[in-house]
Design a protein around this motif. Structure first.
Motif, PDB file in Angstrom:
ATOM      1  N   ILE A   1      -4.576  -9.545   5.949  1.00 33.70           N
ATOM      2  CA  ILE A   1      -3.715  -8.935   4.941  1.00 33.70           C
ATOM      3  C   ILE A   1      -2.280  -8.851   5.446  1.00 33.70           C
ATOM      4  O   ILE A   1      -1.322  -9.133   4.713  1.00 33.70           O
ATOM      5  CB  ILE A   1      -4.240  -7.531   4.584  1.00 33.70           C
ATOM      6  CG1 ILE A   1      -5.599  -7.650   3.875  1.00 33.70           C
ATOM      7  CG2 ILE A   1      -3.250  -6.790   3.694  1.00 33.70           C
ATOM      8  CD1 ILE A   1      -6.255  -6.324   3.600  1.00 33.70           C
TER       9      ILE A   1
ATOM     10  N   GLY B   1       0.259 -11.639   3.301  1.00 32.72           N
ATOM     11  CA  GLY B   1       1.244 -11.029   2.408  1.00 32.72           C
ATOM     12  C   GLY B   1       2.666 -11.479   2.701  1.00 32.72           C
ATOM     13  O   GLY B   1       3.337 -12.057   1.829  1.00 32.72           O
TER      14      GLY B   1
ATOM     15  N   ILE C   1      -5.242 -12.285  -1.513  1.00 37.46           N
ATOM     16  CA  ILE C   1      -4.878 -10.932  -1.096  1.00 37.46           C
ATOM     17  C   ILE C   1      -5.631  -9.887  -1.906  1.00 37.46           C
ATOM     18  O   ILE C   1      -6.066  -8.857  -1.365  1.00 37.46           O
ATOM     19  CB  ILE C   1      -3.353 -10.729  -1.225  1.00 37.46           C
ATOM     20  CG1 ILE C   1      -2.622 -11.565  -0.183  1.00 37.46           C
ATOM     21  CG2 ILE C   1      -2.981  -9.252  -1.072  1.00 37.46           C
ATOM     22  CD1 ILE C   1      -1.116 -11.577  -0.343  1.00 37.46           C
TER      23      ILE C   1
ATOM     24  N   TYR D   1       5.917  -3.506   1.735  1.00 37.74           N
ATOM     25  CA  TYR D   1       5.478  -3.478   3.126  1.00 37.74           C
ATOM     26  C   TYR D   1       4.746  -2.199   3.549  1.00 37.74           C
ATOM     27  O   TYR D   1       3.760  -2.285   4.296  1.00 37.74           O
ATOM     28  CB  TYR D   1       6.660  -3.749   4.058  1.00 37.74           C
ATOM     29  CG  TYR D   1       7.146  -5.173   3.969  1.00 37.74           C
ATOM     30  CD1 TYR D   1       6.495  -6.197   4.648  1.00 37.74           C
ATOM     31  CD2 TYR D   1       8.245  -5.506   3.177  1.00 37.74           C
ATOM     32  CE1 TYR D   1       6.920  -7.510   4.546  1.00 37.74           C
ATOM     33  CE2 TYR D   1       8.671  -6.820   3.067  1.00 37.74           C
ATOM     34  CZ  TYR D   1       8.013  -7.820   3.756  1.00 37.74           C
ATOM     35  OH  TYR D   1       8.428  -9.123   3.646  1.00 37.74           O
TER      36      TYR D   1
ATOM     37  N   ASN E   1       1.052  -2.346   2.770  1.00 37.53           N
ATOM     38  CA  ASN E   1       0.474  -3.395   3.615  1.00 37.53           C
ATOM     39  C   ASN E   1       0.217  -2.884   5.024  1.00 37.53           C
ATOM     40  O   ASN E   1      -0.871  -3.047   5.588  1.00 37.53           O
ATOM     41  CB  ASN E   1       1.435  -4.598   3.637  1.00 37.53           C
ATOM     42  CG  ASN E   1       0.820  -5.839   4.232  1.00 37.53           C
ATOM     43  OD1 ASN E   1       0.228  -5.795   5.312  1.00 37.53           O
ATOM     44  ND2 ASN E   1       0.964  -6.956   3.549  1.00 37.53           N
TER      45      ASN E   1
END
Length: 242
Positions: free
Chosen positions: A16, A20, A64, A218, A221
């Motif tokens: 991940i 991403g 994702i 971000y 993530n």
């Protein structure tokens, strides 16, 4: 079995964390080189609106979304393994649904570009970001509640900071987008918002919105990837371990 647990707990968050940013950078680069978007902070969806970058955008974002769903289930198993108080169990179960909606939103964004089916794309984006932020906030709360068992309270603080950054950038993105749209309707030189420039109305608000969107991607993530540090708490019963 350590090998199976390692794959579930290490490779998933790492995938991940890598896929991403790779999707964002590759689609942005292609869109700019092809002249499909402006160079300075276009909306992320705009970088995946036209072919060939839309193909990469859709493919990687679909991957994702599956990884996100797997991560949500993994986190559910983690929390249930660590502590099973009624309140935490109910909240943990609810977060499976919220996380599932986040993954579903990512799938909608991937398969319905903003250049073709705008309403569905925006619906997916709201599910992805809003549900994703709620998921991060609630998982941060759960992290604090179970920190007594994991001895990782410092990681709770990190998740809290990441969640708050996501909240602030989400609000600034929405407000900036509203003002930018109003300015564009009042005055614009370019024919398409994909080429939004300084000559067009609402440009500063547009930059605030787009920068906030990029910054907003971000923290969630990194939040999900932070589960690496609690991987040791999960123990799967698998036939492969026999």
């Amino acid at each position: 079995m350590p090998t199976i647990q390692g794959f579930c707990l290490v490779l998933l968050p790492v995938a991940i964390a890598i896929i991403g940013p790779a999707m964002l950078v590759s689609c942005y680069t292609m869109a700019v080189l092809n002249g499909d978007v402006s160079k300075l902070f276009p909306y992320i969806s705009d970088t995946g609106g036209d072919a060939p970058e839309s193909c990469i955008f859709g493919q990687l974002l679909n991957i994702i979304s599956l990884l996100l769903l797997a991560g949500v289930i993994l986190r559910y198993k983690q929390v249930n393994t660590i502590v099973q108080t009624p309140m935490i169990h109910r909240l943990n179960t609810l977060m499976v649904w919220v996380g599932g909606l986040t993954a579903f939103g990512a799938s909608l964004v991937a398969n319905f570009q903003d250049t073709t089916v705008v309403v569905v794309h925006y619906l997916g984006a709201m599910l992805l970001f809003l549900c994703g932020i709620i998921y991060c906030l609630m998982q941060t709360y759960i992290s604090y509640k179970i920190s007594y068992y994991t001895s990782n309270r410092w990681l709770c603080h990190v998740r809290l900071v990441l969640s708050l950054i996501a909240c602030v950038t989400f609000v600034s993105c929405m407000i900036g987008s509203s003002y930018a749209s109003r300015g564009w309707r009042e005055h614009h030189v370019h024919k398409t918002i994909f080429k939004w420039g300084p000559e067009d109305g609402g440009y500063v608000a547009h930059l605030v919105s787009t920068f906030s969107e990029w910054a907003m991607t971000y923290p969630p993530n990194l939040n999900l990837s932070s589960f690496l540090w609690q991987g040791y708490a999960v123990h799967f019963v698998s036939t492969f371990s026999e």
